[in-house]
Design a protein around this motif. Structure first.
Motif, PDB file in Angstrom:
ATOM      1  N   MET A  92       0.833  -1.205   0.000  1.00 33.35           N
ATOM      2  CA  MET A  92       0.000   0.000   0.000  1.00 33.35           C
ATOM      3  C   MET A  92       0.869   1.257   0.000  1.00 33.35           C
ATOM      4  N   LEU A  93       1.903   1.258   0.832  1.00 29.26           N
ATOM      5  CA  LEU A  93       2.806   2.410   0.899  1.00 29.26           C
ATOM      6  C   LEU A  93       3.540   2.603  -0.425  1.00 29.26           C
ATOM      7  N   TYR A  94       4.034   1.510  -0.990  1.00 26.75           N
ATOM      8  CA  TYR A  94       4.760   1.572  -2.254  1.00 26.75           C
ATOM      9  C   TYR A  94       3.881   2.154  -3.356  1.00 26.75           C
ATOM     10  N   GLU A  95       2.629   1.643  -3.456  1.00 28.43           N
ATOM     11  CA  GLU A  95       1.723   2.123  -4.493  1.00 28.43           C
ATOM     12  C   GLU A  95       1.379   3.598  -4.305  1.00 28.43           C
ATOM     13  N   THR A  96       1.261   4.019  -3.062  1.00 27.81           N
ATOM     14  CA  THR A  96       0.940   5.429  -2.780  1.00 27.81           C
ATOM     15  C   THR A  96       2.059   6.341  -3.248  1.00 27.81           C
ATOM     16  N   PHE A  97       3.310   5.962  -2.974  1.00 24.05           N
ATOM     17  CA  PHE A  97       4.434   6.836  -3.304  1.00 24.05           C
ATOM     18  C   PHE A  97       4.924   6.677  -4.745  1.00 24.05           C
ATOM     19  N   SER A  98       4.596   5.563  -5.396  1.00 22.45           N
ATOM     20  CA  SER A  98       5.148   5.342  -6.732  1.00 22.45           C
ATOM     21  C   SER A  98       4.189   5.698  -7.865  1.00 22.45           C
ATOM     22  N   LYS A  99       2.911   5.870  -7.575  1.00 20.74           N
ATOM     23  CA  LYS A  99       1.942   6.161  -8.629  1.00 20.74           C
ATOM     24  C   LYS A  99       1.587   7.639  -8.666  1.00 20.74           C
ATOM     25  N   LYS A 100       1.170   8.080  -9.831  1.00 21.43           N
ATOM     26  CA  LYS A 100       0.731   9.467  -9.987  1.00 21.43           C
ATOM     27  C   LYS A 100      -0.612   9.661  -9.302  1.00 21.43           C
ATOM     28  N   GLU A 101      -0.975  10.897  -9.072  1.00 20.86           N
ATOM     29  CA  GLU A 101      -2.231  11.268  -8.391  1.00 20.86           C
ATOM     30  C   GLU A 101      -3.446  10.623  -9.063  1.00 20.86           C
ATOM     31  N   GLU A 102      -3.498  10.617 -10.410  1.00 18.74           N
ATOM     32  CA  GLU A 102      -4.646  10.072 -11.119  1.00 18.74           C
ATOM     33  C   GLU A 102      -4.745   8.562 -10.959  1.00 18.74           C
ATOM     34  N   GLU A 103      -3.591   7.910 -10.858  1.00 18.96           N
ATOM     35  CA  GLU A 103      -3.580   6.449 -10.788  1.00 18.96           C
ATOM     36  C   GLU A 103      -3.876   5.940  -9.386  1.00 18.96           C
ATOM     37  N   GLU A 104      -3.752   6.801  -8.381  1.00 18.15           N
ATOM     38  CA  GLU A 104      -3.927   6.359  -7.001  1.00 18.15           C
ATOM     39  C   GLU A 104      -5.311   5.794  -6.748  1.00 18.15           C
ATOM     40  N   LYS A 105      -6.335   6.373  -7.325  1.00 19.55           N
ATOM     41  CA  LYS A 105      -7.704   5.921  -7.100  1.00 19.55           C
ATOM     42  C   LYS A 105      -7.880   4.487  -7.558  1.00 19.55           C
ATOM     43  N   GLU A 106      -7.154   4.117  -8.604  1.00 23.24           N
ATOM     44  CA  GLU A 106      -7.216   2.772  -9.150  1.00 23.24           C
ATOM     45  C   GLU A 106      -6.740   1.742  -8.128  1.00 23.24           C
ATOM     46  N   PHE A 107      -5.800   2.112  -7.271  1.00 26.57           N
ATOM     47  CA  PHE A 107      -5.223   1.185  -6.313  1.00 26.57           C
ATOM     48  C   PHE A 107      -5.871   1.263  -4.932  1.00 26.57           C
ATOM     49  N   SER A 108      -6.831   2.169  -4.750  1.00 27.96           N
ATOM     50  CA  SER A 108      -7.387   2.339  -3.416  1.00 27.96           C
ATOM     51  C   SER A 108      -8.323   1.213  -3.007  1.00 27.96           C
ATOM     52  N   LYS A 109      -8.799   0.406  -3.978  1.00 30.66           N
ATOM     53  CA  LYS A 109      -9.683  -0.705  -3.654  1.00 30.66           C
ATOM     54  C   LYS A 109      -8.848  -1.914  -3.222  1.00 30.66           C
ATOM     55  N   ILE A 110      -9.207  -2.484  -2.096  1.00 27.47           N
ATOM     56  CA  ILE A 110      -8.504  -3.656  -1.566  1.00 27.47           C
ATOM     57  C   ILE A 110      -8.866  -4.862  -2.432  1.00 27.47           C
ATOM     58  N   THR A 111      -7.861  -5.579  -2.930  1.00 29.92           N
ATOM     59  CA  THR A 111      -8.106  -6.727  -3.803  1.00 29.92           C
ATOM     60  C   THR A 111      -8.560  -7.940  -2.992  1.00 29.92           C
ATOM     61  N   HIS A 112      -9.149  -8.913  -3.689  1.00 32.37           N
ATOM     62  CA  HIS A 112      -9.588 -10.148  -3.027  1.00 32.37           C
ATOM     63  C   HIS A 112      -8.394 -10.898  -2.440  1.00 32.37           C
ATOM     64  N   THR A 113      -7.288 -10.894  -3.163  1.00 25.90           N
ATOM     65  CA  THR A 113      -6.076 -11.556  -2.665  1.00 25.90           C
ATOM     66  C   THR A 113      -5.602 -10.908  -1.370  1.00 25.90           C
ATOM     67  N   ALA A 114      -5.607  -9.577  -1.339  1.00 27.08           N
ATOM     68  CA  ALA A 114      -5.200  -8.855  -0.133  1.00 27.08           C
ATOM     69  C   ALA A 114      -6.125  -9.186   1.037  1.00 27.08           C
ATOM     70  N   LEU A 115      -7.424  -9.291   0.767  1.00 22.61           N
ATOM     71  CA  LEU A 115      -8.371  -9.636   1.828  1.00 22.61           C
ATOM     72  C   LEU A 115      -8.114 -11.030   2.388  1.00 22.61           C
ATOM     73  N   ILE A 116      -7.825 -11.983   1.499  1.00 14.70           N
ATOM     74  CA  ILE A 116      -7.538 -13.356   1.949  1.00 14.70           C
ATOM     75  C   ILE A 116      -6.270 -13.370   2.801  1.00 14.70           C
ATOM     76  N   ILE A 117      -5.229 -12.673   2.340  1.00 16.62           N
ATOM     77  CA  ILE A 117      -3.973 -12.603   3.099  1.00 16.62           C
ATOM     78  C   ILE A 117      -4.220 -11.953   4.453  1.00 16.62           C
ATOM     79  N   GLN A 118      -4.991 -10.868   4.475  1.00 19.80           N
ATOM     80  CA  GLN A 118      -5.315 -10.205   5.741  1.00 19.80           C
ATOM     81  C   GLN A 118      -6.117 -11.135   6.646  1.00 19.80           C
TER      82      GLN A 118
END
Length: 196
Positions: A92-118
């Motif tokens: 999450m931190l990596y995606e926040t700092f490495s993506k542009k402002e417009e692309e951030e919204k695309e990554f804000s949704k928690i994926t199914h894989t992330a939910l299973i891992i959590q």
């Protein structure tokens, strides 16, 4: 062990204790996904509840079948939780700092894989609950696990509502805060598992 009032109280208290990590992760998830719909919130809390149901039952089965293997595995539980939550939080931190402002919204949704891992990371310590309910019959163990799952569901729903409320106010920094919270929970589980 017999069916009585204390059985239900103990199961309820176990559920509350075991749900605290999932509660914190729920807050972190809702901070990063503040526009989450109610159906998604229910699905997310349901995933955490399902893992909190399954893990004590796996522990109970291990106690009644392959206790030696489980005893060896138990010392790795804090490490597994630390690695899984640090991975998700770090991503999450990596995606926040490495993506542009417009692309951030695309990554804000928690994926199914992330939910299973959590779900695995926040419920893995519930495996050891199998030892505490070892003297229960299978029906009582299932009932206790079901109570734990229901308690987890409602506690996670509360965490999601809290995170959603605050996520709308801190949306620009929500991914950073969410990632830090997940890493901190991983460290807390690790320290607790190693030293307490």
């Amino acid at each position: 062990m017999e069916w009585n009032f204390m059985f239900f109280v103990n199961s309820l208290l176990l559920g509350i204790g075991l749900a605290m990590d999932a509660f914190s992760v729920s807050i972190a998830n809702a901070l990063t996904e503040s526009k989450m719909k109610r159906s998604r919130m229910c699905a997310m809390a349901g995933i955490y509840g399902a893992f909190q149901f399954v893990m004590p039952m796996i522990g109970w089965i291990c106690v009644h079948t392959i206790i030696q293997v489980f005893s060896v595995f138990q010392k790795f539980i804090p490490w597994i939780a630390l690695l899984l939550l640090s991975y998700i939080g770090g991503k999450m931190l990596y995606e926040t700092f490495s993506k542009k402002e417009e692309e951030e919204k695309e990554f804000s949704k928690i994926t199914h894989t992330a939910l299973i891992i959590q779900g695995i990371a926040t419920s893995i310590d519930a495996l050891s609950v199998g030892f505490t309910i070892a003297d229960y019959g299978s029906c009582m163990a299932l009932t206790a696990s079901f109570i734990i799952a229901i308690v987890t569901f409602f506690i996670c729903m509360t965490g999601l509502k809290i995170g959603k409320k605050f996520g709308e106010h801190v949306s620009s920094k929500a991914n950073i805060l969410g990632g830090i919270i997940l890493i901190a929970i991983g460290i807390e589980i690790f320290v607790k598992g190693l030293f307490f």
